[in-house]
Write a protein that holds these residues in place. Structure first.
Motif, mmCIF file in Angstrom:
data_model
loop_
_atom_site.group_PDB
_atom_site.id
_atom_site.type_symbol
_atom_site.label_atom_id
_atom_site.label_comp_id
_atom_site.label_asym_id
_atom_site.label_seq_id
_atom_site.Cartn_x
_atom_site.Cartn_y
_atom_site.Cartn_z
ATOM 1 N N GLU A 190 0.826 -1.208 0.000
ATOM 2 C CA GLU A 190 0.000 0.000 0.000
ATOM 3 C C GLU A 190 0.860 1.258 0.000
ATOM 4 N N THR A 191 1.965 1.231 0.731
ATOM 5 C CA THR A 191 2.884 2.374 0.727
ATOM 6 C C THR A 191 3.405 2.633 -0.683
ATOM 7 N N LEU A 192 3.853 1.573 -1.333
ATOM 8 C CA LEU A 192 4.405 1.701 -2.683
ATOM 9 C C LEU A 192 3.353 2.127 -3.696
ATOM 10 N N LYS A 193 2.118 1.723 -3.483
ATOM 11 C CA LYS A 193 1.036 2.186 -4.352
ATOM 12 C C LYS A 193 0.918 3.703 -4.286
ATOM 13 N N HIS A 194 0.953 4.242 -3.068
ATOM 14 C CA HIS A 194 0.899 5.706 -2.913
ATOM 15 C C HIS A 194 2.095 6.354 -3.588
ATOM 16 N N TRP A 195 3.287 5.807 -3.356
ATOM 17 C CA TRP A 195 4.492 6.386 -3.962
ATOM 18 C C TRP A 195 4.418 6.344 -5.479
ATOM 19 N N ARG A 196 4.001 5.197 -6.018
ATOM 20 C CA ARG A 196 3.944 5.044 -7.481
ATOM 21 C C ARG A 196 2.948 6.029 -8.085
ATOM 22 N N GLU A 197 1.780 6.148 -7.480
ATOM 23 C CA GLU A 197 0.767 7.056 -8.020
ATOM 24 C C GLU A 197 1.228 8.506 -7.937
ATOM 25 N N ARG A 198 1.886 8.859 -6.848
ATOM 26 C CA ARG A 198 2.400 10.224 -6.708
ATOM 27 C C ARG A 198 3.523 10.495 -7.711
ATOM 28 N N PHE A 199 4.415 9.524 -7.877
ATOM 29 C CA PHE A 199 5.510 9.697 -8.825
ATOM 30 C C PHE A 199 4.975 9.867 -10.243
ATOM 31 N N MET A 200 4.017 9.023 -10.627
ATOM 32 C CA MET A 200 3.476 9.111 -11.981
ATOM 33 C C MET A 200 2.731 10.420 -12.197
ATOM 34 N N ALA A 201 2.068 10.923 -11.151
ATOM 35 C CA ALA A 201 1.372 12.209 -11.270
ATOM 36 C C ALA A 201 2.363 13.355 -11.445
ATOM 37 N N ASN A 202 3.599 13.162 -10.953
ATOM 38 C CA ASN A 202 4.629 14.203 -11.049
ATOM 39 C C ASN A 202 5.756 13.793 -11.988
ATOM 40 N N ARG A 203 5.458 12.896 -12.906
ATOM 41 C CA ARG A 203 6.496 12.340 -13.771
ATOM 42 C C ARG A 203 7.220 13.413 -14.582
ATOM 43 N N ASP A 204 6.500 14.377 -15.087
ATOM 44 C CA ASP A 204 7.127 15.429 -15.885
ATOM 45 C C ASP A 204 8.126 16.235 -15.054
ATOM 46 N N LYS A 205 7.812 16.437 -13.774
ATOM 47 C CA LYS A 205 8.726 17.170 -12.900
ATOM 48 C C LYS A 205 9.989 16.344 -12.647
ATOM 49 N N ALA A 206 9.813 15.025 -12.473
ATOM 50 C CA ALA A 206 10.978 14.154 -12.293
ATOM 51 C C ALA A 206 11.845 14.154 -13.549
ATOM 52 N N LYS A 207 11.200 14.164 -14.697
ATOM 53 C CA LYS A 207 11.937 14.180 -15.965
ATOM 54 C C LYS A 207 12.723 15.479 -16.125
ATOM 55 N N ALA A 208 12.172 16.573 -15.629
ATOM 56 C CA ALA A 208 12.879 17.857 -15.707
ATOM 57 C C ALA A 208 14.124 17.851 -14.818
ATOM 58 N N ILE A 209 14.086 17.079 -13.713
ATOM 59 C CA ILE A 209 15.234 16.983 -12.818
ATOM 60 C C ILE A 209 16.280 16.038 -13.404
ATOM 61 N N TYR A 210 15.841 14.918 -13.960
ATOM 62 C CA TYR A 210 16.742 13.924 -14.538
ATOM 63 C C TYR A 210 16.447 13.759 -16.028
ATOM 64 N N ASP A 211 15.916 12.610 -16.456
ATOM 65 C CA ASP A 211 15.610 12.423 -17.869
ATOM 66 C C ASP A 211 14.595 11.290 -18.017
ATOM 67 N N GLU A 212 14.235 10.990 -19.263
ATOM 68 C CA GLU A 212 13.215 9.974 -19.528
ATOM 69 C C GLU A 212 13.670 8.593 -19.069
ATOM 70 N N ARG A 213 14.916 8.266 -19.293
ATOM 71 C CA ARG A 213 15.405 6.944 -18.881
ATOM 72 C C ARG A 213 15.309 6.774 -17.366
ATOM 73 N N PHE A 214 15.650 7.817 -16.621
ATOM 74 C CA PHE A 214 15.531 7.764 -15.172
ATOM 75 C C PHE A 214 14.072 7.532 -14.766
ATOM 76 N N CYS A 215 13.159 8.233 -15.402
ATOM 77 C CA CYS A 215 11.741 8.080 -15.063
ATOM 78 C C CYS A 215 11.255 6.667 -15.346
ATOM 79 N N ARG A 216 11.674 6.095 -16.465
ATOM 80 C CA ARG A 216 11.298 4.715 -16.782
ATOM 81 C C ARG A 216 11.888 3.746 -15.752
ATOM 82 N N MET A 217 13.131 4.003 -15.339
ATOM 83 C CA MET A 217 13.757 3.153 -14.336
ATOM 84 C C MET A 217 12.976 3.196 -13.036
#
Length: 432
Positions: free
Chosen positions: A331-358
């Protein structure tokens, strides 16, 4: 489609609704058509061959590199399809079994976590941008399994409940000295200092986490009660009333279990209490997932209790309580995954597409392993004498309930203060 891959999938996927489009454009469906559909597209023949030979590593690597896309469904759905067909009687290629067997046989060589190597391993993961972690963690930056007292809890509520749960097992009292091994961003240490006026030493090998936790202690005015240091627990000489370690034991490595518990025994006062919170596995010992070891947690290892308890028995510590947390991390990881995917573009701006896929594969794969495979969390309470704690567990529930009332009161006061501040701001703006 690669003929070897086709035969493996045909034998494996008897249940589910999987479609695979190969690099040459042809598509085949597998399973009995039940469940949510998942459609995987291979972009290269190389990916087809690699996945057929070593799926545990090659599948996430191909996804990271864009050689595989999931055009219907997602990573979690694909793994659910695989895992529901890999239970008792499931199919697994002989060479993949042999490959995993070799990884298990050589796991000790992969976990030679000396002081210098441990620091490098920690920096690989925990010294990533703090802004990236803020995209998916709770407000207190708890990067470990939450405790869902109720299924409708928010992530922040469940992480607060986790801290209460651990504090209750530590039988915390005002004024105790506490060692937090692997103190993260400081949330647990600050909680213990704030609620019990404890004198807390948090040790970490992450420069990023040390900076953040130290700043947080000063911001709250708790620097006289809690301080954080860049130190390896093996170099400590002080003695403590309480020791706690949350989410750090996974990085110790099976070669170093004896040293870990023997050191804790010397650091814990004779009437002290220790609580160890770690990821574990319900099955027998097994090799670390190849993808996780290579890309996420180098040097990491998830132990079976059969590897941990014999070492504790020889360390001078005794086990006074064990609790298995089964689906809490899913359940913890479900919350993390959903939050990460909702902010995926922000993560990509910090790193890159490959990092986001990883990270997409890491979070989904971890959730799947806790939800459908043998991963779990354990909490082990330890003492040096058998008369240190009450003889029933009632004190834990009583302490937890008292802390919950205290936390609820604090939350209400914070909400009232925030509302009052907003009211003052509106009045000020109206006056202008």
């Amino acid at each position: 489609m690669n003929i070897l891959l086709q035969r493996i999938v045909e034998r494996l996927v008897r249940t589910g609704n999987l479609t695979i489009t190969s690099a040459n454009g042809s598509s085949r469906s597998f399973g009995d058509g039940t469940g949510d559909p998942v459609h995987v597209v291979f972009r290269t023949g190389h990916a087809e061959r690699a996945v057929a030979m070593d799926p545990m590593l090659a599948l996430p690597e191909a996804f990271m590199d864009g050689e595989i896309d999931i055009v219907e469904g997602d990573v979690l759905g694909l793994l659910h399809t695989a895992y529901q067909n890999m239970g008792p009687g499931g199919v697994e290629a002989a060479w993949t079994k042999a490959l995993e067997g070799l990884r298990h046989a050589f796991r000790r060589l992969q976990q030679l976590n000396t002081t210098s190597r441990s620091r490098r391993n920690v920096q690989r993961h925990y010294d990533l941008s703090g802004e990236m972690y803020k995209l998916f963690l709770d407000e207190d930056m708890q990067y470990s399994c939450a405790y869902f007292e109720r299924p409708d809890m928010t992530l922040d509520e469940a992480q607060l409940a986790k801290k209460r749960h651990i504090a209750a097992k530590m039988q915390m009292k005002p004024g105790l000295s506490v060692l937090d091994i692997g103190s993260g961003w400081g949330g647990l240490g600050l909680y213990l200092a704030r609620n019990f006026e404890a004198d807390v030493l948090g040790v970490t090998l992450s420069t990023e986490q040390h900076t953040v936790s130290t700043d947080r202690a000063h911001a709250e005015g708790l620097q006289n009660h809690v301080h954080f240091e860049l130190r390896d627990y093996r170099h400590l000489t002080e003695r403590f009333d309480r020791i706690v370690s949350v989410g750090m034991f996974e990085h110790v490595g099976v070669n170093h279990y004896r040293a870990f518990f023997e050191k804790c025994a010397t650091l814990l006062k004779p009437d002290g209490v220790m609580v160890l919170h770690s990821i574990g596995r319900n099955g027998p010992p097994y090799a670390t997932n190849a993808f996780i070891r290579k890309y996420i947690f180098p040097g990491g290892y998830i132990p079976a209790l059969s590897e941990v308890l014999p070492v504790i028995e020889k360390s001078g510590l005794m086990v006074t309580d064990i609790e298995i947390l089964r689906l809490h991390y899913a359940e913890t990881l479900k919350h993390w995954r959903e939050r990460f995917m909702a902010n995926r573009d922000k993560a990509k701006a910090i790193y890159d597409e490959r990092f986001c896929r990883m990270w997409e594969f890491y979070l989904a794969g971890s959730e799947a392993s806790f939800r459908w495979q043998e991963m779990m969390n354990f909490q082990i309470q330890l003492t040096r004498r058998n008369d240190v704690l009450p003889i029933t567990r009632d004190y834990m529930a009583e302490a937890e309930q008292a802390l919950a009332m205290q936390d609820n009161q604090t939350t209400a006061e914070q909400q009232d203060a925030a509302a009052a501040q907003k009211g003052k701001k509106r009045i000020s703006e109206a006056g202008e």
